[in-house]
Scaffold this active site. Structure first.
Site, mmCIF file in Angstrom:
data_model
loop_
_atom_site.group_PDB
_atom_site.id
_atom_site.type_symbol
_atom_site.label_atom_id
_atom_site.label_comp_id
_atom_site.label_asym_id
_atom_site.label_seq_id
_atom_site.Cartn_x
_atom_site.Cartn_y
_atom_site.Cartn_z
ATOM 1 N N GLU B 34 0.847 -1.199 0.000
ATOM 2 C CA GLU B 34 0.000 0.000 0.000
ATOM 3 C C GLU B 34 0.875 1.239 0.000
ATOM 4 O O GLU B 34 1.760 1.374 0.833
ATOM 5 C CB GLU B 34 -0.924 -0.024 1.229
ATOM 6 C CG GLU B 34 -1.665 1.267 1.506
ATOM 7 C CD GLU B 34 -2.499 1.777 0.328
ATOM 8 O OE1 GLU B 34 -3.233 0.987 -0.284
ATOM 9 O OE2 GLU B 34 -2.385 2.986 0.026
ATOM 10 N N ALA B 49 -21.443 3.876 1.090
ATOM 11 C CA ALA B 49 -21.594 2.914 2.188
ATOM 12 C C ALA B 49 -22.824 2.028 2.053
ATOM 13 O O ALA B 49 -23.375 1.564 3.037
ATOM 14 C CB ALA B 49 -21.600 3.643 3.544
ATOM 15 N N ILE B 50 -23.245 1.816 0.819
ATOM 16 C CA ILE B 50 -24.471 1.044 0.584
ATOM 17 C C ILE B 50 -24.119 -0.383 0.154
ATOM 18 O O ILE B 50 -23.225 -0.585 -0.660
ATOM 19 C CB ILE B 50 -25.309 1.689 -0.549
ATOM 20 C CG1 ILE B 50 -25.577 3.174 -0.267
ATOM 21 C CG2 ILE B 50 -26.605 0.913 -0.780
ATOM 22 C CD1 ILE B 50 -26.391 3.461 0.949
ATOM 23 N N HIS B 52 -25.679 -2.908 -1.988
ATOM 24 C CA HIS B 52 -26.763 -2.899 -2.976
ATOM 25 C C HIS B 52 -27.415 -4.263 -3.127
ATOM 26 O O HIS B 52 -26.770 -5.301 -2.959
ATOM 27 C CB HIS B 52 -26.211 -2.455 -4.333
ATOM 28 C CG HIS B 52 -25.733 -1.038 -4.335
ATOM 29 N ND1 HIS B 52 -26.584 0.030 -4.393
ATOM 30 C CD2 HIS B 52 -24.483 -0.508 -4.262
ATOM 31 C CE1 HIS B 52 -25.886 1.157 -4.364
ATOM 32 N NE2 HIS B 52 -24.601 0.856 -4.280
ATOM 33 N N CYS B 403 -13.273 12.506 22.748
ATOM 34 C CA CYS B 403 -14.126 13.149 21.740
ATOM 35 C C CYS B 403 -15.519 13.259 22.323
ATOM 36 O O CYS B 403 -16.173 12.254 22.559
ATOM 37 C CB CYS B 403 -14.153 12.318 20.457
ATOM 38 S SG CYS B 403 -15.431 12.816 19.289
ATOM 39 N N CYS B 438 -18.470 18.770 15.934
ATOM 40 C CA CYS B 438 -17.426 19.802 16.046
ATOM 41 C C CYS B 438 -16.201 19.440 15.219
ATOM 42 O O CYS B 438 -15.240 20.204 15.160
ATOM 43 C CB CYS B 438 -17.071 20.114 17.495
ATOM 44 S SG CYS B 438 -15.719 19.169 18.215
ATOM 45 N N CYS B 443 -11.287 17.746 20.135
ATOM 46 C CA CYS B 443 -10.473 16.575 20.453
ATOM 47 C C CYS B 443 -9.175 16.465 19.668
ATOM 48 O O CYS B 443 -8.305 15.687 20.049
ATOM 49 C CB CYS B 443 -11.286 15.288 20.318
ATOM 50 S SG CYS B 443 -11.781 14.901 18.640
#
Lengths: 420, 479
Positions: B34, B49-50, B52, B403, B438, B443
């Site tokens: 990578e 992010a579906i 299908h 956070c 935010c 954070c």
């Protein structure tokens, strides 16, 4: 479960002043402050510039100095406080669940004061197009890195937003050896104080570009520059006015939003204009026994006003915790913002507590030579001439006993603006 | 440095990591190469992010096959890997008769592809079930098995599980030369490292065409096609409970409005061909287009709720289908290229298919120690108060909220670092610290404190996502 008379959530200037005032007013002095950060003082700790306390102390202090005066009193009074402790839940029965490294804490209290402050609007919230490299900060993040941690955040910066925080950071970056290429303001006027424009920009030769916006952020890994453009009266980009400014840092100082996630959990009614709870002149929210003050209620320009407001909230919270029956049959009349007024705080007057108070408000635009009127049942109670009014400057009008005595309680109190 | 592998996968996106993890089911020495410092740095971090259902791709294509297969196995694999996956169903909404005809075509195509449960629903059904949708909608195609997931968390989970099962992932390895040495490929990186491998799999996303060319394999072209998105703050009540698509055009599935598994609202993407494969900029024009089209479906949408904007790049191949095949001329070089939508859905099925293919080719034995299970980091936000108390007793840092928007504890950040996060974005994607309303305003400095402490590096060395993405430039004074 531990029991308190008053629990204050947030240890910044509002929380400190509210806790001190509650403490003074209570017989059974069980007051607790809960703070998320390591130290009391809140964001004042990173505001190392002067200009704090001119009204309240009649002298000019830095943020940490201003906070310190209250922290000392809290320590001397032996008011209990928890740091690095996060409130995760509040029930309408006023049970608080807080968490820290020791575990979960359940606290029962008679009254709560919300003093959680606010957060900054971000680049994402104003939807500035472009890439998402490193080098994009909010002014508050930059302030923390520079003033508290001692780091330099870049070499050449552009600041978006010319409110007081943006202006002060322009000076701060310059003093740290970071070249500020410009302060870019979308409105035709700055919402910052005149003295800050002079002392933070003019004195350092930093250009203020009014009616401009950043239309694109460039850079793959680190910011490489921004494209700015002029905007028209509708705040829309005017074609072919684009200009590239080379920089490695962009600071966004584009407004503050009251931090009301806990208020929502507690079922408190919020005002869509202020972003904070709707309160009456006792600073009581829609949930009995829950009070609010400081920037969680509405965003202030001056900490001095926060302190005064928080003292009132703290005092009434103490009264509630001892004599809640006084708040049993609340009758409210509305205080309504009309022409030219964006919002008012408090939004209600509690008939059980007809006591003098300061009505704070902001106008919705830039006005010259206008009259603020406060009326009730068709009758004008107050008329105040103002040569300049800007949305950036919070106004306050004292509602005296004399005025209160003329009120007709069947009618709203109306605040509005007329041109001369 | 020289390492010898049976199989190397170029690219640590969701497809590459799925293949890598499936390969660890066999007794093979495998690695992934990578170029960035983390997994999911390309298309896998920025998409819809579906998961299908499979009615879109034309029957007989690789897309259709791997979409339907992928949808069928998605729940099981997410379950093994402890990744959020919610089957919430989807609607394709039609505004006129012509569009209703398209729904009918999709329905028939879906049936031919083997998609279960498809139905065309009436206007009344639509408003009864999705009351916030536009009253101009005339009908909708309902696909009950469409789902939502978290694509980068899935990639991270596949990565962690592959590592657990013995795979290597070599970061910062930007492939610049591929040679043949007997039975082996010698794969070189720009920083003069190299590895040797018997089988080489190309999952290089938008750069897959260039990698194929470097290997002397089939020539094809990947066109980068950008899509822009908005993320809205977590609403008290979701405006839609299903994934809402508009009728697709030749440019793709169009603008969708969907809940995310984390409770936000996602709007996007548009579609535009761009010149630069890395140009993930958003544009005013693109953002305006997305919002306007989304409003057509959901009229009450407000920009006040926007917390961030971003864009992602699809790797659109000139072949109009996924390219999943061993090269005809270069033996043992396998292209897994052009994996645009429905690539996320297909990724898990592609992983199985490729691992099967490679294991047969190398005559590999089963890895009897293979453990398909991976446990996610314990999340403060997801536990009951009793469980939180128990965790804090064991790990006091679980009680330190770093956070505040997303209620992420110090423990979770340390755990993410232990599992391989090295950058601010790496922590953000693994823990959600900085993903709230935010956007890290509160954070970011705290996350940097923890990164600096755990990795024993100065804060000036911390990057947003590797290379020159430094947050701070100079230390001015010592404490």
């Amino acid at each position: 479960m531990e029991k308190y008379k008053v629990v204050v959530i947030g240890g910044g200037p509002a929380g400190l002043a509210a806790a001190l005032e509650s403490f003074k007013s209570l017989d059974d002095k069980k007051v607790l402050i809960i703070e998320r950060d390591k130290f009391l003082g809140g964001i004042l700790n990173q505001c190392i510039h002067p200009g704090f306390g001119l009204h309240y102390f009649k002298e000019e202090l830095t943020g940490p100095e201003y906070a310190h005066r209250f922290i000392e009193q809290v320590i001397e009074s032996q008011i209990e406080y928890l740091t690095e402790t996060h409130v995760i839940d509040i029930t309408p029965e006023k049970e608080i669940v807080a968490v820290n490294k020791k575990g979960l804490k359940r606290i029962k209290t008679d009254a709560i004061v919300f003093a959680m402050g606010c957060r900054e609007r971000t680049r994402g919230a104003i939807m500035t197009p472009g890439t998402r490299p490193a080098g994009i900060f909010t002014a508050g993040q930059a302030q923390r890195f520079i003033n508290i941690e001692g780091y330099r955040i870049g070499k050449k910066a552009v600041i978006v937003g010319s409110g007081d925080i943006g202006l002060i950071m322009a000076r701060r970056l310059t003093l740290e050896g970071i070249e500020v290429k410009a302060v870019v303001e979308i409105m035709p006027y700055s919402t910052g104080l005149r003295r800050n424009i002079v002392q933070c920009l003019d004195d350092f030769g930093i250009p203020l570009l009014l009616s401009h916006k950043v239309v694109k952020i460039h850079g793959k890994y680190r910011v490489e520059g921004v494209t700015i453009a002029k905007v028209d009266s509708q705040l829309q980009e005017i074609p072919s006015t684009e200009r590239f400014i080379e920089c490695d840092t962009v600071l966004f100082s584009v407004g503050l939003i009251p931090e009301n996630e806990l208020s929502k959990k507690a079922g408190v009614v919020l005002d869509s204009k202020t972003g904070g709870p709707v309160v009456d002149n006792t600073f009581s929210t829609s949930q009995k026994g829950i009070f609010a003050c400081g920037n969680v209620l509405h965003v202030h320009d001056l900490v001095d006003n926060v302190t005064k407001e928080a003292q009132t909230a703290g005092r009434y919270a103490a009264i509630y915790s001892q004599y809640s029956e006084l708040f049993e049959n609340n009758i409210h009349i509305n205080i309504v913002a009309k022409e030219g007024i964006r919002y008012v705080v408090p939004q209600k007057l509690n008939k059980n507590f007809v006591q003098p108070f300061v009505l704070r408000f902001r106008v919705d635009n830039f006005y010259k030579d206008a009259v603020v009127t406060i009326s009730n049942a068709g009758k004008i109670l107050i008329e105040i001439k103002k040569s300049i009014l800007t949305p950036g400057e919070m106004e306050g009008i004292e509602i005296s006993q004399k005025i209160l005595s003329q009120l007709e309680f069947s009618n709203d109190i109306v605040v509005s603006l007329q041109n001369i | 440095m020289s390492r010898i592998y049976d199989v190397a996968v170029i690219g640590a996106g969701v497809v590459g990591m799925s293949i890598l993890r499936e390969l660890t089911r066999y007794r093979l020495k495998v690695c992934s190469l990578e170029k960035m410092e983390d997994v999911a740095e390309g298309a896998s971090k920025a998409n819809s992010a579906i998961v299908h259902a499979g009615y879109d791709p034309i029957e007989g294509t690789q897309k259709a096959r791997f979409n339907v297969e992928g949808n069928n196995i998605f729940a099981d694999i997410c379950n093994e890997l402890d990744v959020e996956y919610k089957i919430i169903g989807s609607l394709v909404v039609a505004f006129d008769d012509h569009e209703i005809n398209v729904l009918e075509e999709l329905l028939q195509r879906g049936k031919r592809n083997g998609v279960k449960g498809l139905e065309i629903k009436s206007q009344e059904w639509v408003f009864a079930n999705e009351p916030n949708l536009s009253r101009n909608i005339k009908a909708a195609l309902f696909a009950p098995y469409s789902g939502i997931t978290n694509p980068y968390k899935l990639t991270v989970a596949l990565f962690e599980n592959a590592i657990q099962n013995g795979a290597d992932v070599i970061f910062g390895f930007e492939v610049c030369k591929i040679e043949k040495d007997g039975d082996y490929f010698v794969v070189h990186s720009t920083d003069s490292r190299f590895i040797k491998t018997r089988v080489l799999i190309n999952c290089a996303g938008v750069y897959a065409d260039e990698i194929s060319k470097l290997a002397g394999a089939k020539l094809f072209k990947i066109y980068p096609r950008r899509g822009q998105y908005y993320i809205l703050d977590k609403p008290e009540k979701m405006p839609v409970t299903r994934v809402i698509f508009q009728v697709p055009t030749e440019k793709g599935k169009g603008i969708l409005v969907a809940p995310t598994v984390d409770g936000n609202v996602l709007i996007g993407p548009n579609s535009e061909y761009i010149d630069d494969k890395d140009d993930t900029a958003t544009t005013q024009k693109g953002l305006d287009e997305v919002f306007e089209k989304a409003r057509k479906v959901l009229p009450n949408l407000s920009k006040r709720d926007v917390i961030t904007i971003f864009s992602g790049i699809r790797a659109t191949p000139d072949t109009h289908d996924f390219i999943i095949e061993e090269d005809e001329d270069v033996k043992n070089f396998i292209n897994v290229a052009g994996i645009e939508s429905p690539g996320l859905t297909a990724s898990l099925a592609i992983g199985r298919y490729i691992a099967g293919l490679v294991s047969r080719k190398l005559n590999a034995k089963k890895n009897l120690n293979f453990n398909p299970y991976r446990e996610d980091i314990k999340r403060f936000s997801k536990l009951s108060n009793e469980e939180r108390e128990r965790m804090i007793k064991l790990y006091p840092s679980f009680g330190n909220i770093v956070c505040r928007c997303e209620l992420v504890s110090e423990y979770e950040i340390v755990e993410a670092i232990k599992r391989g996060a090295r950058t601010i974005d790496g922590i953000k994607r693994r823990t959600r610290a900085g993903m709230g309303r935010c956007q890290g305003g509160f954070c970011l400095p705290r996350v940097m404190d923890i990164l600096s402490r755990e990795l024993k590096i100065d804060k000036t060395q911390i990057t947003k996502f590797g290379k020159n993405s430094y947050i701070l430039t100079e230390k001015r004074w010592e404490d």
